[in-house]
Design a protein around this motif. Structure first.
Motif, PDB file in Angstrom:
ATOM      1  N   THR A 186      -2.422   0.426  -4.479  1.00  4.32           N
ATOM      2  CA  THR A 186      -1.854  -0.836  -4.008  1.00  4.32           C
ATOM      3  C   THR A 186      -1.349  -1.666  -5.182  1.00  4.32           C
ATOM      4  O   THR A 186      -1.991  -1.725  -6.233  1.00  4.32           O
ATOM      5  CB  THR A 186      -2.906  -1.634  -3.215  1.00  4.32           C
ATOM      6  N   ALA A 213       0.838  -1.190   0.000  1.00  5.62           N
ATOM      7  CA  ALA A 213       0.000   0.000   0.000  1.00  5.62           C
ATOM      8  C   ALA A 213       0.873   1.239   0.000  1.00  5.62           C
ATOM      9  O   ALA A 213       1.772   1.368   0.837  1.00  5.62           O
ATOM     10  CB  ALA A 213      -0.913  -0.003   1.220  1.00  5.62           C
ATOM     11  N   LYS A 268      -6.865   2.004  -5.331  1.00  8.74           N
ATOM     12  CA  LYS A 268      -6.527   1.647  -3.948  1.00  8.74           C
ATOM     13  C   LYS A 268      -5.065   1.940  -3.615  1.00  8.74           C
ATOM     14  O   LYS A 268      -4.609   1.642  -2.511  1.00  8.74           O
ATOM     15  CB  LYS A 268      -6.820   0.166  -3.702  1.00  8.74           C
TER      16      LYS A 268
END
Length: 122
Positions: free
Chosen positions: A78, A23, A76
Motif C-alpha cells: 500500500t 492498495a 501491506k
C-alpha cells in the motif's frame, strides 16, 4: 492481473486533511516506484508526488510541497498520500500509479488505479 485500488477520498473543508490509500495486487509491489497524480475537470492529469520502491526517495509537485506526504508500506502493498492544509484548488480525482522509476511524467508509469474523488469546499 495488476490492480491498484485507491480509497480515502471525500469532501473536506479548506484547511482540513485527508489520507488517501492505494492498495496494490498482482505485482511485486516492493519492486515498483509509486506515484500519485490528479486530474481536475477540464485539465490535464498532473503529477502530485512519487516514492521510490524502497521509500527512501520522494518527490513532490511545488503546489503540494510542505502540505502532502507520500509514504508506503511494502508489507501491506500500500502507498499513502497524507494531505494536509487542503485548498479548493486541490479538488480533483486522485490516481495512484506504479512504475519502474519515481518520475513526474505519467508516461513513466505502467499501471493505474481508477481514481478517488477529493473535493475541498471553501
Amino acid at each position: 492481473q495488476v490492480q491498484l485500488v485507491e480509497s480515502g477520498g471525500g469532501l473536506v473543508q479548506a484547511g482540513g486533511s485527508l489520507r488517501l490509500s492505494c492498495a496494490a495486487s498482482g505485482l511485486t509491489f516492493s519492486r515498483y516506484a509509486m506515484g500519485w497524480f490528479r486530474q481536475a475537470p477540464g485539465k490535464e492529469r498532473e503529477f502530485v508526488s512519487a516514492i521510490s520502491w524502497g521509500g527512501g526517495s520522494t518527490i513532490y509537485a511545488d503546489s503540494v510541497k510542505g502540505r502532502f506526504t507520500i509514504s508506503r508500506d511494502n508489507l501491506k502493498n500500500t502507498v499513502y498520500l497524507q494531505m494536509n492544509s487542503l485548498k479548493p484548488e486541490d479538488k480533483a480525482v486522485y490516481y495512484c500509479a506504479a512504475g519502474r522509476t519515481p518520475g513526474r511524467s505519467p508516461y513513466e508509469y505502467d499501471y493505474w488505479g481508477q481514481g478517488t474523488q477529493v473535493t475541498v469546499s471553501s
